[in-house]
Design an enzyme around this catalytic site. Structure first.
Site, mmCIF file in Angstrom:
data_model
loop_
_atom_site.group_PDB
_atom_site.id
_atom_site.type_symbol
_atom_site.label_atom_id
_atom_site.label_comp_id
_atom_site.label_asym_id
_atom_site.label_seq_id
_atom_site.Cartn_x
_atom_site.Cartn_y
_atom_site.Cartn_z
ATOM 1 N N HIS A 718 0.848 -1.201 0.000
ATOM 2 C CA HIS A 718 0.000 0.000 0.000
ATOM 3 C C HIS A 718 0.885 1.253 0.000
ATOM 4 O O HIS A 718 2.075 1.202 0.339
ATOM 5 C CB HIS A 718 -0.902 0.019 1.237
ATOM 6 C CG HIS A 718 -0.142 0.114 2.519
ATOM 7 N ND1 HIS A 718 0.374 -1.005 3.157
ATOM 8 C CD2 HIS A 718 0.218 1.186 3.281
ATOM 9 C CE1 HIS A 718 1.011 -0.622 4.239
ATOM 10 N NE2 HIS A 718 0.936 0.698 4.344
ATOM 11 N N THR A 720 1.494 4.580 1.927
ATOM 12 C CA THR A 720 1.185 5.319 3.155
ATOM 13 C C THR A 720 1.040 6.791 2.782
ATOM 14 O O THR A 720 2.027 7.480 2.516
ATOM 15 C CB THR A 720 2.290 5.133 4.206
ATOM 16 O OG1 THR A 720 2.385 3.742 4.530
ATOM 17 C CG2 THR A 720 1.977 5.925 5.468
ATOM 18 N N HIS A 797 5.829 6.167 -1.612
ATOM 19 C CA HIS A 797 6.358 4.880 -2.060
ATOM 20 C C HIS A 797 5.447 3.760 -1.562
ATOM 21 O O HIS A 797 4.643 3.950 -0.642
ATOM 22 C CB HIS A 797 7.783 4.664 -1.531
ATOM 23 C CG HIS A 797 7.861 4.615 -0.032
ATOM 24 N ND1 HIS A 797 8.015 5.753 0.743
ATOM 25 C CD2 HIS A 797 7.781 3.567 0.854
ATOM 26 C CE1 HIS A 797 8.029 5.411 2.019
ATOM 27 N NE2 HIS A 797 7.889 4.085 2.118
ATOM 28 N N THR A 799 5.840 -0.072 -0.083
ATOM 29 C CA THR A 799 6.784 -1.082 0.409
ATOM 30 C C THR A 799 6.425 -2.440 -0.187
ATOM 31 O O THR A 799 5.285 -2.906 -0.078
ATOM 32 C CB THR A 799 6.760 -1.159 1.939
ATOM 33 O OG1 THR A 799 7.102 0.123 2.471
ATOM 34 C CG2 THR A 799 7.746 -2.204 2.456
#
EC number: 3.1.4.-
Length: 835
Positions: A718, A720, A797, A799
Site C-alpha cells: 500500500h 502510506t 512509495h 513497500t
C-alpha cells in the site's frame, strides 16, 4: 521591464524584445504573472486586456497602451516613469544630445552666460518643470513629456572644486553614455510630486526626515510638513574657527549669483515654515533681476514684493526705487524679508569701497532688526560682509555657492534672535567661515531624534541608514511607528556585511527579517511606486545602493496579489535556467535533491517545495519587490485578499522545504547573506505557523491498489498517504476531511515506474502523481489542528519487501486505487472507503 500593449503585431524587429499574446484560457492575473516573468526588457503585448495592464502597473511594472508606431518607437528606445492613474509618461531620454543641446528646467540658468562654456556648437534649452514644455513634441494618445535634464550635472559642477565647465560637462556626459541609467534618482522627483499630495490629503501631520536640495521645490506647497535635517550653522559655532584672510577664489566660470539668491530665499522660506507652518509674503530689497522667481512660481504660488531701481520682471509687485527705513512700516506680518543691498564697486578705490560696504552692512543689519522688531511671524535673511561685528549667537550663517568666494555671507534671523545674547565676531573668523564652509542644503531644520510619533506620519527617504544613527533605534522606529514610509539600505552583499561604504560615509544594511512588523509592506522602489499610482520601465539593479521601502499603516496591506506581489518572482530564475544552467529543470532538480527526494520523474510538475519561497530567497536581490514575509503571514492567518489568478495555497511544510533548499543553495554559492535570510525566514515561518509533526505517529492513511506491477512479499502492499498523531476522539474529524476529499483522492493520476532500496532491508516502488493532493490534505488537517505528516519530507512509495532486491525499471504504469483507509499503527482499520 516595460510592457507595450498593441492590438496588432508590427513588422519591425527590436532588440531585447519579446512578443506575448494574451491567453484567453487564463484570467488577467495569470496573464500578468506570465508576462512579468518573461526575460527581455521590452514586451510587446498583443490582444491585450486592460485589467492585465492595470495589474502590471499596480505591481510597479510600466504597462502602456500603444496606438501608433510613433508611440511604440518613442517608448521602446528609452526608459520612463508612468503615472498610470493620470496617464502621463515621464521619459528619461537623453537622445537630445544628438541635437547638440543640454537641457535645464531651471529658468535662471538661461539668463546666465553658460552657453559660452558649452561644447562647441552646443546650446542650452529650457524645458520647464519636469520637462513640461516638451509636451508639445509628442502628439500621443497619452500625455508625454521628457523629464531628462542636465540640471544634476550643472548643480554638481557648482558644488565641485572644478572650474573648467566644458571639460566637466564633457566628462559627465561621457559617463552618462557608458553607465547604467540611475533610474530611481530620475524618477524620484516624479514620485515625490505624487507622494506628498496624496499623503497630505489623508494625513493631518507629516514629518519628513532628511530632505535635500533635490526636494526644495516639491515642499514649497506643503508648509505644514515638518522637516528634519542636519541643523543650521550658528554664529556661536564660529568659536571653533581660526582666523583667516580674504581668499578671492573663483567657483564657477558662468555667473551663479542668481542661484545663490534663490537658495538663500528658499532656505528662509523653509525656516519660516518650520516656525509658523504657513506661506509667507516674500519681500526682497535689492532684488533685480531675480529671474529665479519664475522658477519658484512654476512650483508654488507666492507673492513677491520687491524694491530695486532696476527691473525685477517676475515680481508680483515691483517698486522701481531704493528701499529706505521708512518703508519698513509697509512690510506686513506673516512675511520674510530678503535684504541683498550692495553698491557696485565700479571704479572706486578698494579701500574707499570697503568703507562703503562695511557701512552698508551695518545699515542692512539695522534694517533687519527694525523689521523683526515691528511685528510678528517674520524671518529675515540679510547680506553681510566679513568685518568685526557683534551678532546674536543664535543667528544662522548661510554661505550658498556663488560665482566667487570673496567677503560675502548671509545672516538668517528670527524675532527671538534680536533679543538674544550677542557676541563679538572678528573679521578673520568670518573670513574663515566664508573660505571653508558651504551651505549645502536649503533645509537647515534640527536633526531628527529617532523615536516614534503616535499621531504623525513619518517619511524618511534615504535618510536613516547612515551609521551615525543607531541601528537598533532605526529598527525600533520601523517596528513601532504606526504610520510611515521609511527606506533603509538593503543588504545585497554576499558576505552579510552589516554596513557598506557610500561616498564618504557608511550605511547600515538591512534585510526584511530584521524587522518585527505587522500591517507593514516591505518592498522595493518599483513595488512602492505601484502603491502610489506610478510604475517604472527599469527595475532596481541587484547590486549597489538599493533600498527597502517600508510602509506602515497602509490600506493596501491585505491586497496581496495587487501590490508588492509575486509578479516577476521567477524572472531571474528564467534568465539563468534558459541561458547558464545545466538544464532548464535545474531548479526543480536541486530543490528535490536538497530535500532527499531522489524521485525526479516529473519533477517540474510534481513539486514538493515552494518555488515561490525558494526564488524569493535565493534571488531576493532581483525580486525583493515581492513582500515575502507579508505573503507568509497573511496566509498563516488566512487573511490573504486574492482578487484573481491561478492560485495555489502552499502547505506550511512546503515553505520549510524551500528554506532548506535555499540554505543549501547559499552554502554552495558561499552567499552568507542568503544563508542568514533563509534561516530567519524559516524561523519566521515556524513562528507564525503552529506546525506540529507526527514523528511518533499512531495512525496512518493508506491507499490500496487493484494491481501492483512488481513482485512483492509483504501481506498488503500500500501507499502510506501520510501519518498522524491523534487521540481517538479526533478520528471523526479525520474521517470528515477524508470524506470531503474523496473525489480528489480517487481522481489522482497515480503512476509508478521503478523500484529501489529505500534503506537497507526496505525494498519499495516509487509513486508519482500524489503530492499536490497530499499537500492539500495537509493544509486541511493543519487548519483543523490535527497533527499530520513528519518533519522529514514525504516521499511517496509502496513497500514491496523487507529484503534487499535489485532495482527494476518498467514503463510508467498507472495505478488504479482500490480503497483508501485510516488505520491505527499496529492496530485495526477504523475507516475505509472504496470507489
Amino acid at each position: 521591464m516595460k510592457v507595450l500593449a498593441l492590438r496588432r503585431s508590427v513588422a519591425q524587429v527590436y532588440a531585447d524584445t519579446q512578443v506575448y499574446t494574451h491567453d484567453d484560457t487564463k484570467d488577467d492575473y495569470e496573464n500578468a504573472f506570465l508576462i512579468s516573468n518573461l526575460t527581455t526588457h521590452n514586451i510587446l503585448y498583443l490582444n491585450y486586456s486592460i485589467k492585465t495592464l492595470e495589474i502590471l502597473n499596480k505591481s510597479g511594472i510600466a504597462a502602456v497602451e500603444i496606438q501608433s508606431l510613433e508611440e511604440l518607437f518613442t517608448l521602446i528606445r528609452c526608459n520612463f516613469t508612468y503615472d498610470y492613474e493620470d496617464n502621463i509618461i515621464y521619459l528619461h531620454d537623453y537622445s537630445y544630445y544628438t541635437n547638440n543641446e543640454i537641457r535645464t528646467d531651471q529658468h535662471w540658468v538661461t539668463k546666465t552666460d553658460i552657453e559660452e562654456y558649452l561644447l562647441p556648437g552646443w546650446k542650452l534649452t529650457y524645458v520647464g518643470y519636469n520637462g513640461s514644455d516638451t509636451r508639445g513634441h509628442y502628439n500621443f494618445s497619452f500625455t508625454c513629456q521628457n523629464a531628462a535634464t542636465d540640471d544634476d550635472l550643472i548643480i554638481e559642477y557648482i558644488y565641485s572644486e572644478v572650474l573648467d565647465f566644458q571639460n566637466f560637462m564633457l566628462k559627465k556626459i561621457k559617463e552618462r553614455m557608458t553607465t547604467s541609467l540611475p533610474i530611481a534618482r530620475l524618477s524620484n522627483r516624479v514620485f515625490r510630486d505624487k507622494l506628498f499630495p496624496l499623503l497630505s490629503k489623508k494625513r493631518q501631520r507629516i514629518l519628513n526626515i532628511g530632505p535635500r536640495n533635490e526636494s526644495m521645490f516639491t515642499f514649497l506647497n506643503f508648509p505644514s510638513i515638518k522637516q528634519f535635517s542636519n541643523g543650521p550653522y550658528l554664529v556661536k559655532d564660529t568659536i571653533k574657527l581660526k582666523q583667516e584672510r580674504w581668499l578671492g577664489k573663483r567657483v564657477s566660470q558662468f555667473d551663479i549669483g542668481q542661484y545663490k539668491n534663490m537658495m538663500n530665499v528658499i532656505t528662509t522660506v523653509y525656516y519660516y515654515y518650520n516656525l509658523y507652518q504657513k506661506k509667507p509674503t516674500i519681500y526682497m530689497v535689492g532684488s533685480a533681476p531675480s529671474y529665479w522667481i519664475y522658477d519658484v512660481k512654476q512650483y508654488s504660488d507666492f507673492t513677491f514684493e520687491t524694491w530695486d531701481p532696476f527691473d525685477t520682471p517676475y515680481s508680483s509687485m515691483h517698486h522701481k526705487e531704493l528701499f529706505s527705513e521708512k518703508d519698513i512700516a509697509k512690510l506686513k506680518d506673516d512675511s520674510i524679508l530678503y535684504i541683498d543691498i550692495r553698491t557696485d564697486r565700479g571704479n572706486i578705490d578698494w579701500k574707499e569701497w570697503r568703507k562703503i560696504v562695511e557701512a552698508q552692512t551695518v545699515s542692512n543689519l539695522k534694517l533687519a532688526y527694525q523689521y523683526l522688531a515691528s511685528g510678528k511671524s517674520k524671518v529675515c535673511c540679510v547680506k553681510m560682509t566679513a568685518m568685526d561685528l557683534e551678532l546674536p549667537i543664535s543667528a544662522k550663517l548661510l554661505h550658498h555657492p556663488t560665482t566667487e568666494i570673496r567677503s560675502e555671507f548671509y545672516l538668517l534671523l528670527d524675532i527671538w534672535d534680536i533679543s538674544n545674547v550677542k557676541r563679538f565676531i572678528p573679521k578673520g573668523v568670518l573670513y574663515s567661515f566664508i573660505n571653508n564652509v558651504i551651505t549645502e542644503n536649503v533645509f537647515i531644520q534640527p536633526p531628527f531624534k529617532i523615536k516614534t510619533f503616535k499621531n504623525d506620519y513619518i517619511v524618511a527617504l534615504y535618510a536613516l541608514s547612515n551609521d551615525f544613527n543607531d541601528r537598533t533605534d532605526v529598527i525600533n522606529l520601523i517596528n513601532n511607528q504606526k504610520q510611515s514610509l521609511i527606506t533603509v539600505r538593503i543588504n545585497n552583499t554576499f558576505k552579510d556585511e552589516p554596513k557598506v561604504g557610500f561616498k564618504n560615509i557608511y550605511d547600515w544594511t538591512f534585510l526584511p527579517t530584521d524587522f518585527n512588523t505587522t500591517d507593514t509592506i516591505i518592498t522595493s522602489y518599483d513595488g512602492c511606486l505601484g502603491i502610489f499610482g506610478l510604475s517604472i520601465s527599469l527595475a532596481s539593479k541587484p547590486t549597489g545602493n538599493n533600498h527597502l521601502f517600508i510602509l506602515n499603516g497602509t490600506d493596501k496591506y491585505y491586497k496581496l496579489d495587487q501590490f508588492a506581489n509575486h509578479t516577476g518572482i521567477s524572472r531571474r530564475s528564467h534568465q539563468i535556467r534558459f541561458s547558464e544552467s545545466a538544464t532548464s529543470y535545474s531548479g526543480y532538480i536541486f530543490r528535490d535533491l536538497s530535500n532527499n527526494n531522489f524521485n525526479l520523474i516529473g519533477t517540474n510538475i510534481e513539486n514538493s517545495v515552494s518555488g515561490h519561497v525558494y526564488n524569493a530567497l535565493i534571488y531576493y536581490r532581483y525580486n525583493y519587490s515581492f513582500d515575502l514575509k507579508r505573503w507568509i503571514y497573511l496566509h498563516s492567518i488566512e487573511k490573504a485578499d486574492i482578487e484573481g489568478g491561478k492560485y495555489y495555497e502552499h502547505a506550511p511544510i512546503e515553505l520549510i522545504y524551500a528554506c532548506k533548499s535555499a540554505k543549501e543553495f547559499a552554502s554552495l554559492q558561499d552567499d552568507l547573506t542568503v544563508l542568514r535570510y533563509a534561516n530567519e525566514i524559516e524561523r519566521y515561518i515556524n513562528k507564525v505557523y503552529s506546525i506540529t509533526y507526527a514523528d511518533d505517529p499512531n495512525y496512518f492513511i493508506g491507499i490500496k491498489f487493484r494491481h501492483i506491477p512488481y513482485k512483492y512479499d509483504v501481506k498488503v502492499p500500500h501507499l502510506t498517504f501520510g501519518v498522524l498523531f491523534i487521540s481517538d476522539s479526533m478520528i471523526p474529524d479525520v474521517v470528515k476531511i477524508m470524506k470531503n476529499m474523496r473525489n480528489e483522492l480517487f481522481e489522482m493520476d497515480v503512476t509508478t515506474s521503478y523500484t529501489y532500496m529505500l534503506s537497507d532491508g526496505v525494498y519499495v516502488a516509487n509513486v508519482s502523481g500524489v503530492l499536490a493532493t497530499y499537500f492539500k490534505m495537509y493544509n486541511l488537517f493543519y487548519k483543523s489542528q490535527i497533527t499530520f505528516g513528519q518533519s522529514r519530507m514525504f516521499i511517496p512509495h509502496i513497500t514491496l519487501s523487507f529484503n534487499n532486491n535489485r532495482t527494476v525499471r518498467i514503463e510508467t504504469t498507472k495505478l488504479k486505487i482500490n480503497s483508501i483507509y485510516l488505520r491505527k499503527i499496529r492496530g485495526d482499520t477504523v475507516f475505509d472507503m472504496s470507489e
